[in-house]
Design a protein around this motif. Structure first.
Motif, PDB file in Angstrom:
ATOM      1  N   PRO A  39       0.810  -1.226   0.000  1.00 21.00           N
ATOM      2  CA  PRO A  39       0.000   0.000   0.000  1.00 21.00           C
ATOM      3  C   PRO A  39       0.839   1.269   0.000  1.00 21.00           C
ATOM      4  CG  PRO A  39       0.007  -1.021   2.173  1.00 21.00           C
ATOM      5  CD  PRO A  39       0.655  -1.999   1.237  1.00 21.00           C
ATOM      6  N   ASP A  40       2.129   1.132   0.319  1.00 13.79           N
ATOM      7  CA  ASP A  40       3.013   2.290   0.261  1.00 13.79           C
ATOM      8  C   ASP A  40       3.315   2.706  -1.177  1.00 13.79           C
ATOM      9  OD1 ASP A  40       4.396  -0.230   0.055  1.00 13.79           O
ATOM     10  OD2 ASP A  40       6.283   0.894   0.127  1.00 13.79           O
ATOM     11  N   LEU A  41       3.236   1.741  -2.094  1.00 12.21           N
ATOM     12  CA  LEU A  41       3.576   1.983  -3.501  1.00 12.21           C
ATOM     13  C   LEU A  41       2.329   2.188  -4.352  1.00 12.21           C
ATOM     14  CD1 LEU A  41       5.874   2.064  -5.631  1.00 12.21           C
ATOM     15  CD2 LEU A  41       5.577  -0.411  -5.878  1.00 12.21           C
ATOM     16  N   PHE A  42       1.318   1.370  -4.101  1.00  9.96           N
ATOM     17  CA  PHE A  42       0.072   1.445  -4.864  1.00  9.96           C
ATOM     18  C   PHE A  42      -0.935   2.228  -4.029  1.00  9.96           C
ATOM     19  CE2 PHE A  42       2.313  -2.424  -6.116  1.00  9.96           C
ATOM     20  CZ  PHE A  42       2.436  -2.213  -7.475  1.00  9.96           C
ATOM     21  N   ARG A  43      -1.266   3.424  -4.470  1.00 11.87           N
ATOM     22  CA  ARG A  43      -2.037   4.337  -3.629  1.00 11.87           C
ATOM     23  C   ARG A  43      -3.543   4.180  -3.798  1.00 11.87           C
ATOM     24  NH1 ARG A  43      -3.251   9.471  -6.158  1.00 11.87           N
ATOM     25  NH2 ARG A  43      -2.593   9.550  -8.345  1.00 11.87           N
ATOM     26  N   ALA A  44      -3.981   3.433  -4.794  1.00 16.39           N
ATOM     27  CA  ALA A  44      -5.398   3.149  -4.985  1.00 16.39           C
ATOM     28  C   ALA A  44      -5.515   1.968  -5.947  1.00 16.39           C
ATOM     29  CB  ALA A  44      -6.145   4.361  -5.522  1.00 16.39           C
ATOM     30  N   VAL A  45      -6.663   1.270  -5.901  1.00 17.81           N
ATOM     31  CA  VAL A  45      -6.856   0.079  -6.732  1.00 17.81           C
ATOM     32  C   VAL A  45      -8.257   0.087  -7.322  1.00 17.81           C
ATOM     33  CG1 VAL A  45      -7.530  -1.288  -4.689  1.00 17.81           C
ATOM     34  CG2 VAL A  45      -6.766  -2.454  -6.775  1.00 17.81           C
ATOM     35  N   PHE A  46      -8.322  -0.278  -8.599  1.00 16.59           N
ATOM     36  CA  PHE A  46      -9.596  -0.338  -9.336  1.00 16.59           C
ATOM     37  C   PHE A  46      -9.680  -1.716  -9.981  1.00 16.59           C
ATOM     38  CE2 PHE A  46     -12.835   2.567 -11.339  1.00 16.59           C
ATOM     39  CZ  PHE A  46     -13.483   1.618 -12.102  1.00 16.59           C
ATOM     40  N   GLY A  47     -10.638  -2.533  -9.544  1.00 14.85           N
ATOM     41  CA  GLY A  47     -10.798  -3.882 -10.071  1.00 14.85           C
ATOM     42  C   GLY A  47     -11.951  -3.967 -11.053  1.00 14.85           C
ATOM     43  N   LEU A  48     -11.752  -4.728 -12.119  1.00 20.66           N
ATOM     44  CA  LEU A  48     -12.781  -4.957 -13.125  1.00 20.66           C
ATOM     45  C   LEU A  48     -13.084  -6.448 -13.222  1.00 20.66           C
ATOM     46  CD1 LEU A  48     -11.441  -2.703 -16.041  1.00 20.66           C
ATOM     47  CD2 LEU A  48     -13.135  -2.080 -14.327  1.00 20.66           C
ATOM     48  N   SER A  49     -14.354  -6.795 -13.144  1.00 20.55           N
ATOM     49  CA  SER A  49     -14.881  -8.128 -13.439  1.00 20.55           C
ATOM     50  C   SER A  49     -14.659  -9.165 -12.343  1.00 20.55           C
ATOM     51  CB  SER A  49     -14.327  -8.671 -14.777  1.00 20.55           C
ATOM     52  OG  SER A  49     -14.659  -7.792 -15.829  1.00 20.55           O
ATOM     53  N   VAL A 105     -19.983  -0.744  -9.145  1.00 20.40           N
ATOM     54  CA  VAL A 105     -20.940  -0.510 -10.232  1.00 20.40           C
ATOM     55  C   VAL A 105     -21.146  -1.790 -11.039  1.00 20.40           C
ATOM     56  CG1 VAL A 105     -21.394   0.814 -12.327  1.00 20.40           C
ATOM     57  CG2 VAL A 105     -20.237   1.906 -10.389  1.00 20.40           C
ATOM     58  N   VAL A 106     -22.401  -2.089 -11.341  1.00 19.78           N
ATOM     59  CA  VAL A 106     -22.765  -3.160 -12.265  1.00 19.78           C
ATOM     60  C   VAL A 106     -23.247  -2.502 -13.552  1.00 19.78           C
ATOM     61  CG1 VAL A 106     -24.258  -5.134 -12.692  1.00 19.78           C
ATOM     62  CG2 VAL A 106     -23.397  -4.702 -10.373  1.00 19.78           C
ATOM     63  N   VAL A 107     -22.588  -2.811 -14.664  1.00 16.02           N
ATOM     64  CA  VAL A 107     -22.911  -2.176 -15.949  1.00 16.02           C
ATOM     65  C   VAL A 107     -23.959  -3.012 -16.677  1.00 16.02           C
ATOM     66  CG1 VAL A 107     -21.991  -1.350 -18.140  1.00 16.02           C
ATOM     67  CG2 VAL A 107     -20.587  -1.218 -16.064  1.00 16.02           C
ATOM     68  N   PRO A 108     -25.158  -2.477 -16.900  1.00 16.61           N
ATOM     69  CA  PRO A 108     -26.236  -3.247 -17.536  1.00 16.61           C
ATOM     70  C   PRO A 108     -25.836  -3.781 -18.906  1.00 16.61           C
ATOM     71  CG  PRO A 108     -27.086  -1.197 -16.607  1.00 16.61           C
ATOM     72  CD  PRO A 108     -25.584  -1.106 -16.547  1.00 16.61           C
ATOM     73  N   GLY A 109     -26.115  -5.067 -19.121  1.00 11.83           N
ATOM     74  CA  GLY A 109     -25.908  -5.686 -20.419  1.00 11.83           C
ATOM     75  C   GLY A 109     -24.488  -6.045 -20.771  1.00 11.83           C
ATOM     76  N   ALA A 110     -23.527  -5.585 -19.996  1.00 11.41           N
ATOM     77  CA  ALA A 110     -22.116  -5.835 -20.327  1.00 11.41           C
ATOM     78  C   ALA A 110     -21.714  -7.236 -19.898  1.00 11.41           C
ATOM     79  CB  ALA A 110     -21.220  -4.804 -19.653  1.00 11.41           C
ATOM     80  N   GLY A 111     -20.729  -7.781 -20.613  1.00  8.89           N
ATOM     81  CA  GLY A 111     -20.188  -9.086 -20.280  1.00  8.89           C
ATOM     82  C   GLY A 111     -18.836  -8.967 -19.606  1.00  8.89           C
ATOM     83  N   HIS A 112     -17.963  -9.915 -19.916  1.00 13.10           N
ATOM     84  CA  HIS A 112     -16.699 -10.013 -19.198  1.00 13.10           C
ATOM     85  C   HIS A 112     -15.636  -9.050 -19.703  1.00 13.10           C
ATOM     86  CE1 HIS A 112     -13.638 -11.775 -16.710  1.00 13.10           C
ATOM     87  NE2 HIS A 112     -12.878 -12.040 -17.758  1.00 13.10           N
TER      88      HIS A 112
END
Length: 319
Positions: A112-122, A291-298
């Motif tokens: 966490p000292d190096l990576f200041r935020a995280v965004f995960g998809l799927s 967030v859940v994106v309507p109709g989107a797949g993987h």
């Protein structure tokens, strides 16, 4: 936007990059490449960020170690730590899709000292299971449901990659089709493989490319996997039990940095990892977006680039 190679500790990595400013690292999954992030690289660069999307270990233009044990989660996180350092940076935001999401979540857990935020998809964060290695649990679930083996269990076989290597174009076309949001019900993959069939045979032979994928873009994937093969990418799966053993020190650890998660409503991966979505806030207390994106797949960053770009930039603005 340019492609170049950069030498890190023991690994020559190919990266796609553009822009100048705070670093945002984009980690792809299976069976993809750094080029899956082109829309995000362009949008981030235009917004004043340095966007970098590597071909991960075993993929595309990056080195491909020959031993299966060289693809553990700690080595994959180490590759990203080394890449940030080689780029001359001391911090970044890490974004991960599919297999890249667990790598990104573990970047957040361990550094966490190096990576200041995280965004995960799927793929949501999945905490370490204290009751034992994951492959045994997967086998038990498959047996209870009676739907056949989860494809991850089949990928444990030392020769599992050979069926993909035999015809990369067909394998890739079927995988992209089976996990896409535009693919009708009944033609999407369930993730389970009945006895006597293979992952490839469960997808109809008339599978078409997703609407967002051009023949030119698809040809880039076919060329990369024809040259590099699927052994390295499947070795990521073959390390699941090894990862479990190596991460006992992370048991019950929380993600303390700012986090975000988005998933396609029709993503088949939710059939077997979706249960972790409900408890994500418990494991990432500073979860600022889910967030859940309507109709989107993987393949969400390619299926819905505008939505992903908008939410990613919104998240970055919140930091």
């Amino acid at each position: 936007m340019q492609t170049r190679h950069i030498q890190t500790d023991g690994l020559n990595q190919q990266i796609l990059e553009a822009g100048a400013g705070p670093l945002v690292l984009l980690i792809h999954g299976f069976p993809e490449l750094g080029i899956s992030w082109r829309a995000q690289v362009a949008a981030l660069a235009a917004a004043g960020f340095h966007a970098v999307a590597p071909d991960m270990r075993g993929y595309g233009g990056t080195d491909k170690p020959v031993e299966a044990a060289d693809y553990s989660i700690l080595q994959l996180v180490g590759d990203m730590v080394d890449l940030v350092r080689a780029l001359g940076e001391t911090s970044c935001v890490v974004v991960g899709h599919d297999w890249g999401a667990p790598v990104a979540w573990h970047c957040a857990l361990t550094r966490p000292d190096l990576f200041r935020a995280v965004f995960g998809l799927s793929v949501p964060f999945q905490p370490r299971r204290p009751k034992g290695p994951p492959t045994a649990a997967m086998a038990a679930i498959s047996k209870r449901l009676g739907l056949g083996d989860l494809y991850i269990s089949r990928f444990q076989a030392a020769d599992a990659h050979q069926a993909f290597d035999a015809d990369p174009a067909t394998a890739l076309r079927k995988m992209f089709h089976a996990y896409d949001g535009a693919t009708p019900d009944g033609r999407q993959s369930t993730g389970f493989i009945p006895e006597g069939q293979s992952f490839i045979s469960t997808v109809p032979d008339d599978a078409t490319l997703p609407p967002w994928m051009s023949e030119t873009h698809f040809a880039e994937y076919v060329a990369a996997f024809s040259a590099g093969g699927f052994r390295g990418p499947l070795d990521w799966y073959r390390n699941l039990d090894r990862n479990w053993a190596a991460t006992a020190f992370l048991q019950d650890a929380r993600i303390r940095i700012p986090a975000a998660f988005m998933v396609g409503e029709r993503d088949p991966v939710r059939n077997y990892s979706g249960q972790h979505e409900a408890g994500l806030k418990d494991w990432a207390p500073d979860l600022r977006m889910q967030v859940v994106v309507p109709g989107a797949g993987h393949w969400i960053q390619q299926e819905r680039p505008d939505a992903v770009n908008r939410l990613l930039l919104e998240f970055l603005a919140s930091l």
